[in-house]
Design an enzyme around this catalytic site. Sequence first.
Site, PDB file in Angstrom:
ATOM      1  N   ASN A   9       0.887  -1.161   0.000  1.00 40.85           N
ATOM      2  CA  ASN A   9       0.000   0.000   0.000  1.00 40.85           C
ATOM      3  C   ASN A   9       0.928   1.214   0.000  1.00 40.85           C
ATOM      4  O   ASN A   9       1.434   1.632   1.031  1.00 40.85           O
ATOM      5  CB  ASN A   9      -0.857  -0.069   1.276  1.00 40.85           C
ATOM      6  CG  ASN A   9      -1.764   1.126   1.431  1.00 40.85           C
ATOM      7  OD1 ASN A   9      -1.748   2.046   0.617  1.00 40.85           O
ATOM      8  ND2 ASN A   9      -2.551   1.100   2.499  1.00 40.85           N
ATOM      9  N   HIS A 181     -12.154   4.034   0.584  1.00 40.48           N
ATOM     10  CA  HIS A 181     -12.115   3.142   1.756  1.00 40.48           C
ATOM     11  C   HIS A 181     -12.869   1.827   1.505  1.00 40.48           C
ATOM     12  O   HIS A 181     -13.304   1.161   2.435  1.00 40.48           O
ATOM     13  CB  HIS A 181     -12.703   3.833   3.014  1.00 40.48           C
ATOM     14  CG  HIS A 181     -11.874   4.986   3.492  1.00 40.48           C
ATOM     15  ND1 HIS A 181     -12.423   6.181   3.863  1.00 40.48           N
ATOM     16  CD2 HIS A 181     -10.546   5.110   3.648  1.00 40.48           C
ATOM     17  CE1 HIS A 181     -11.457   7.024   4.229  1.00 40.48           C
ATOM     18  NE2 HIS A 181     -10.302   6.390   4.109  1.00 40.48           N
ATOM     19  N   GLY A 210     -10.592   7.395  10.670  1.00 38.53           N
ATOM     20  CA  GLY A 210      -9.159   7.302  10.988  1.00 38.53           C
ATOM     21  C   GLY A 210      -8.543   8.659  10.732  1.00 38.53           C
ATOM     22  O   GLY A 210      -9.140   9.678  11.059  1.00 38.53           O
ATOM     23  N   ASN A 211      -7.338   8.699  10.117  1.00 43.25           N
ATOM     24  CA  ASN A 211      -6.841   9.980   9.613  1.00 43.25           C
ATOM     25  C   ASN A 211      -7.683  10.400   8.424  1.00 43.25           C
ATOM     26  O   ASN A 211      -8.098  11.546   8.312  1.00 43.25           O
ATOM     27  CB  ASN A 211      -5.370   9.867   9.217  1.00 43.25           C
ATOM     28  CG  ASN A 211      -4.478   9.974  10.440  1.00 43.25           C
ATOM     29  OD1 ASN A 211      -4.745  10.781  11.331  1.00 43.25           O
ATOM     30  ND2 ASN A 211      -3.453   9.148  10.497  1.00 43.25           N
TER      31      ASN A 211
HETATM   32  P1  ADP Z   1      -4.980   6.045   8.937  1.00 43.01           P
HETATM   33  O1  ADP Z   1      -6.185   6.602   8.206  1.00 43.01           O
HETATM   34  O2  ADP Z   1      -3.725   6.845   8.697  1.00 43.01           O
HETATM   35  O3  ADP Z   1      -4.788   4.550   8.779  1.00 43.01           O
HETATM   36  P2  ADP Z   1      -5.768   5.428  11.664  1.00 43.01           P
HETATM   37  O4  ADP Z   1      -6.868   4.523  11.262  1.00 43.01           O
HETATM   38  O5  ADP Z   1      -4.570   4.838  12.322  1.00 43.01           O
HETATM   39  O6  ADP Z   1      -5.294   6.358  10.475  1.00 43.01           O
HETATM   40  O7  ADP Z   1      -6.394   6.536  12.661  1.00 43.01           O
HETATM   41  C1  ADP Z   1      -5.645   7.577  13.205  1.00 43.01           C
HETATM   42  C2  ADP Z   1      -6.548   8.376  14.139  1.00 43.01           C
HETATM   43  O8  ADP Z   1      -7.017   7.508  15.175  1.00 43.01           O
HETATM   44  C3  ADP Z   1      -5.833   9.531  14.804  1.00 43.01           C
HETATM   45  O9  ADP Z   1      -6.663  10.681  14.844  1.00 43.01           O
HETATM   46  C4  ADP Z   1      -5.615   9.005  16.224  1.00 43.01           C
HETATM   47  O10 ADP Z   1      -5.577  10.035  17.158  1.00 43.01           O
HETATM   48  C5  ADP Z   1      -6.866   8.180  16.416  1.00 43.01           C
HETATM   49  N1  ADP Z   1      -6.673   7.229  17.528  1.00 43.01           N
HETATM   50  C6  ADP Z   1      -5.892   6.135  17.550  1.00 43.01           C
HETATM   51  N2  ADP Z   1      -5.923   5.557  18.795  1.00 43.01           N
HETATM   52  C7  ADP Z   1      -6.745   6.336  19.553  1.00 43.01           C
HETATM   53  C8  ADP Z   1      -7.189   6.297  20.909  1.00 43.01           C
HETATM   54  N3  ADP Z   1      -6.786   5.321  21.728  1.00 43.01           N
HETATM   55  N4  ADP Z   1      -8.030   7.252  21.336  1.00 43.01           N
HETATM   56  C9  ADP Z   1      -8.432   8.233  20.510  1.00 43.01           C
HETATM   57  N5  ADP Z   1      -8.059   8.323  19.223  1.00 43.01           N
HETATM   58  C10 ADP Z   1      -7.227   7.403  18.746  1.00 43.01           C
END
Ligand code: ADP
Length: 401
Positions: A9, A181, A210-211
């Site tokens: 990816n 997604h 997520g992000n």
């Molecule tokens: P990506 O889209 O890059 O794969 P992720 O799915 O890893 O991103 O999501 C990242 C987001 O999840 C960030 O905003 C992070 O702060 C949030 N996040 C991850 N763990 C926690 C947690 N324990 N509590 C609150 N938010 C979280």
Amino acid sequence: MTGVVLTINAGSSSIKFSVFEAAAHPQCRLIGQIEGLGASVHCKAVDGARKPLIDRVWPAGEGPDSHAAALAEIIGWLEEELPGVRVEGVGHRIVHGGRDHTKPVLIDDALVADLARLTPLAPLHQPHNLAGVAAAREHFPDAPQVACFDTAFHRTQAFVAESYALPRSYYEEGVRRYGFHGLSYEYVGRRLSEIAPLEAAGRVIIAHLGNGCSMAAVKGGRSVATTLGFSSLDGVPMGTRCGQIDPGVLFYLIDQKGMSTKEVADLLFRNSGLKGMSGLSHDLRVLETSDDPQAKDAIEHFVYRVRRETGSLAAALGGVDALVFTAGIGENAARVRARILGGLQWLGVTLDPAANDRNQTVISSADSKVKVFVIPTDEEAMIARHTIHLLGLGVPGRLIA
Ligand code: ADP
């Protein structure tokens, strides 16, 4: 010698990778990420039980500076960590499959040329995805490569859901809602059908938060609507992206403030969303621990927008049987989930606060009309499964293409 599939990816400055056994029920052997290509490079990988295997940081400017160099690095590690494995296929996440790709396909020169033509529709992702494909084809000339599209899952949507209210010629040339997604929705939908088959067969809203964030309305396992559209900017706000915005704001930025299209793109893709609103961080964890009123406003706005989109998707479905939260925020941010759901009682949602605090699989109360689930996503597993399935691996007596 064990046969495996490698998943790739490739993003602008990162490659996420994983290795799965080439079996009908594939087990993950390794999963990792190399990030900061061309700058400060960091690579991490864990084994299938999430035990750390690699954690390496290069001095600035000394690490791999291209996808090909990063892949060479990754392959070197794989040979050390998993001696004797044979890569039987490589599965790639491709953000844009255009109008026609409704399922994964084998990659050849003609497909690469086709996918390159879609670059203007996903300029921030497609060229990097294709750089990953080029690097993998060079390193594994004998292994078949499979393209798995993030848009494919949404190609079941009706014209009303896919179209914008523009003259029809724009739709015909490809200006339509594609949605993204899709690999995550597909994985989560399949998990839901294992956990709760009755609900999975009904009307489900999945929130991938997520992000990047989007939400999808899924009926009987098929996408009927989603919040992301032509680009990855629409719908709910994200870490750095704005989500839904009145196009009139763009005219204002360009005509009145004299911003170039590049500056507008930078603002909307990289400096908006949670990061822009808070002025602090794109990371929800940082905002949750901050006393800054702007951080609180950013979270409040995020919660409000997710609720509003839930209402919109519920209308598209004609009611809701289940809600599912997934991705970093969806899987972990219990307080945010509680606040989203607290505003959805009218929809028939009642939360079980203790289950929610523990991130349990079911977080609605026993008498909730709408069941609410937390299901961890696994896009890599979905890519691996598609690759194994398309290549006929793990099926006794079948040879790979
Ligand atoms: P990506 O889209 O890059 O794969 P992720 O799915 O890893 O991103 O999501 C990242 C987001 O999840 C960030 O905003 C992070 O702060 C949030 N996040 C991850 N763990 C926690 C947690 N324990 N509590 C609150 N938010 C979280």
